[in-house]
Scaffold this motif. Structure first.
Motif, short mmCIF file in Angstrom:
data_model
loop_
_atom_site.label_atom_id
_atom_site.label_comp_id
_atom_site.label_asym_id
_atom_site.label_seq_id
_atom_site.Cartn_x
_atom_site.Cartn_y
_atom_site.Cartn_z
N TYR A 51 0.87 -1.18 0.00
CA TYR A 51 0.00 0.00 0.00
C TYR A 51 0.90 1.23 0.00
O TYR A 51 1.90 1.28 0.73
N LEU A 62 -7.23 3.53 -3.33
CA LEU A 62 -8.58 3.22 -2.84
C LEU A 62 -9.64 3.48 -3.92
O LEU A 62 -10.61 2.73 -4.04
N TYR A 71 -9.23 0.27 4.67
CA TYR A 71 -7.84 -0.23 4.61
C TYR A 71 -7.14 0.15 5.91
O TYR A 71 -7.14 1.31 6.32
N SER A 107 -10.23 5.16 4.03
CA SER A 107 -11.42 4.83 3.25
C SER A 107 -11.79 5.99 2.35
O SER A 107 -11.27 7.11 2.49
#
Length: 659
Positions: A51, A62, A71, A107
């Protein structure tokens, strides 16, 4: 993957969690997309190091993967527990929970607003985290194929820009209590007795980043030594040993009787490269000394190097390889620079600064065909690698990879141990011999091996990720990966082809080039040539017919006592090992070796790819045939004992890692 509380109407989970790493990210996303279609109300949570670090890139990630509802960044246990509590309190109203902006939870909400909270504080006492072993949650996974894994501490004090632990968040080291670790080791040891009795594996993986560098690691090794006494486990410990505190690392290795291999992973020894990747606080000279002192604690040693780091060049890379080999590491493990989203190196500005040529390839063994909800689909993991920079042209990258193959075949694990010893005894550079092997005008079958490796090295690299993704999804493509036509670990596979099919060609090339290396120094004579012939005859005898049943007698006639030469601790004139006549020797596989080889073939397969995997996971010298003199004289009995001792000292515990 973790599921909680099922929706009784659909039998789908209310919440499902995916760990996100380079080796499973596409598979996780593929399952998440299909799960969302089947059960739109299931809340999908991802977490793990694959990530980005930069906020703009996090938001883009995202938005590109809308199947991810939430996440969790950085350390996961506390953040995940708090998130689950919040979801339960909100009756699984995900938008309400997103608005809470919980620490470590990222998010994009229904209005399209990205919510990127800062990371939660790390857990300082890992004893707070319940052991999945001591609670019995991992019992079902002791299947003989998977290996147990423990972590005794977390964090890394170093700041390597290519590593996800190189960022400041992970710089402090936090540990579990020694009593908890000892209890886990004892619990696993009892289970592994049962696993071994069923013919399963007998090893351990320790997930620490610098094992042996800290005081508590000594108590861990004492617990492991007790398990070795009580349970004859672990036979081999796979772990990255510490980059500083050499004396303590050596003591850790001594306690476990050579079961762990000492890693002097320098990555590069070029000062500019080391500055560029922020490895200034790692004592490279101490890492190099590990190789010299590993035999004192009955341990083997290896060093990892990375090709393509910022500032790297062919000359710098070759110099690093030469220094490592001349230091005496048993094995050099070369990697191509991989760009990981969770690392500092991944930043677009770094890629641009060093003009990195980033290409894409499928990770070996990280692919397959799957089915969910009656729909079949293919998934394969793709790694981003740097194959050229402003200091490393692409052609130089390819030439370096050819040398990697030569080192893998002729140097690793002492398969040609007799040649390495005679070179060192005569003060001739082993690296120079490897250069001559690389530059030799090869003809015949081994030339085809080299050409095949070079061709595959180029063809596995894709400049355009989207085109590779499209290729993977074409009908029949994933089957080509599964059957071994594509997606191989090229170094291991082509080493397998060379060692199992072309032993004579390898011996002929080794003879030609070692003669050249000795002649350059004025050290070649008819007596030395005869001695080298016997060494090669011995090495070929040990390697013959290992992976196709081992049937049939392998024997040869010798003028020199090669096993006694290998066992000799001090340099001696080769005249001391001359028989004054001829002696016959046969090369046997004992029952234990046959069983180990068969277990590996059953687990990994009997084709080139399968044998390549065995060569990557076993120390091959442990499996080489044992020499036995054919006559029954007292002299031969002594020589046989010496032969057995020599082979034992060169052998190392089996490294049967994660399948």
């Amino acid at each position: 993957m973790l599921c909680t509380q099922k929706n009784e109407a659909t039998r789908a989970p209310r919440v499902i969690g995916f760990s996100n790493y380079v080796w499973n990210t596409n598979l996780g996303l593929a399952f998440a997309r299909r799960l969302k279609k089947i059960s739109p109300r299931t809340i999908i949570i991802f977490g793990g190091p694959h990530y980005p670090l930069i906020k703009d890139e996090q938001e883009a990630y995202l938005r590109a993967n809308r199947e991810i509802d939430l996440y969790i960044i950085k350390e996961g246990e506390a953040a995940f527990a708090k998130l689950l509590s919040a979801l339960i309190d909100a009756d699984f109203d995900i938008e309400q929970v997103k608005r809470l902006a919980l620490p470590s939870v990222h998010s994009v909400d229904a209005e399209g607003v990205a919510r990127l909270s800062p990371a939660i504080d790390r857990i300082r006492d890992l004893t707070e985290v319940p052991s999945p072993y001591l609670t019995g949650r991992l019992d079902e996974f002791f299947d003989g194929k998977l290996l147990p894994i423990i972590q005794t501490n977390r964090g890394c004090p170093f700041s390597c820009t290519f590593c996800v632990e190189g960022i400041s968040y992970y710089n402090k080291i936090y540990t579990s209590a020694p009593d908890k670790i000892a209890a886990e080791i004892d619990y696993i040891g009892k289970k592994m007795v049962e696993v071994r009795a069923r013919g399963g594996r007998n090893d351990l993986f320790i997930a620490d980043s610098n094992f042996g560098m800290y005081k508590d690691d000594i108590s861990t090794c004492q617990a492991l030594a007790k398990a070795q006494d009580d349970y004859q486990w672990p036979e081999y410990i796979n772990v990255a040993t510490g980059k500083n505190q050499k004396a303590r690392v050596l003591e850790a290795a001594r306690l476990v009787r050579g079961a762990l291999r000492l890693s002097g992973s320098v990555q590069s020894l070029d000062e500019e490269v080391l500055r560029n990747v922020k490895r200034a606080n790692i004592a490279a000279d101490q890492l190099m000394l590990l190789a010299l002192q590993s035999s004192d604690v009955d341990a083997n040693s290896y060093s990892e190097v990375i090709l393509g780091l910022p500032g790297d060049s062919k000359i710098a890379h070759y110099k690093t390889l030469k220094t490592i080999i001349e230091a005496g590491f048993n094995k050099v493990v070369p990697y191509t620079m991989m760009l990981l989203p969770g690392s500092e190196m991944y930043a677009a500005e770094t890629v641009a600064k060093y003009q990195m040529d980033v290409r894409y390839r499928v990770l070996p063994r990280c692919f397959g065909s799957f089915e969910m909800g009656g729909i079949k689909f293919a998934a394969a993991e793709i790694e981003e690698v740097c194959v050229a920079t402003n200091t490393l042209p692409y052609q130089d990258y390819l030439e370096c990879r050819k040398l990697h193959l030569i080192v893998s075949i002729f140097y690793h694990d002492g398969v040609f141990g007799g040649l390495l010893k005679i070179l060192r005894q005569m003060d001739v550079s082993v690296y120079r011999w490897l250069e001559l092997l690389r530059d030799a005008q090869v003809e015949g079958p081994f030339a085809e091996v080299i050409a095949g490796f070079e061709r595959a090295t180029h063809e596995e690299l894709w400049p355009d990720r989207s085109k590779l993704e499209e290729f993977i999804q074409r009908p029949g493509t994933i089957d080509r990966y599964i059957n071994g036509e594509l997606g191989l670990n090229l170094l291991f596979t082509y080493k397998s082809i060379a060692m199992t099919r072309h032993i004579k060609a390898l011996a002929d090339l080794a003879r030609l080039t070692i003669h050249e290396a000795l002649a350059e120094r004025g050290l070649l004579s008819s007596k030395v040539e005869a001695f080298i012939d016997d060494i090669l005859l011995f090495d070929c005898g040990r390697m013959s017919n290992l992976f196709d049943g081992g049937e049939g007698e392998v024997s040869a006639t010798f003028r020199f006592d090669i096993p006694r030469f290998l066992a000799a601790k001090n340099d001696s004139d080769i005249d001391e090992f001359e028989f004054g006549g001829l002696k016959d020797m046969r090369f046997d596989l004992d029952a234990s070796q046959r069983a180990t080889i068969e277990r590996g073939l059953k687990l990994f397969g009997r084709d080139d790819a399968g044998i390549g995997r065995i060569l990557s996971k076993f120390h091959i010298t442990r499996l080489l045939r044992r020499p036995v003199y054919s006559d029954n004289t007292a002299e031969s009995a002594v020589a046989n004992a010496m032969a057995s001792t020599a082979i034992h000292k060169m052998a190392a515990p089996i490294n049967l890692l994660d399948s």
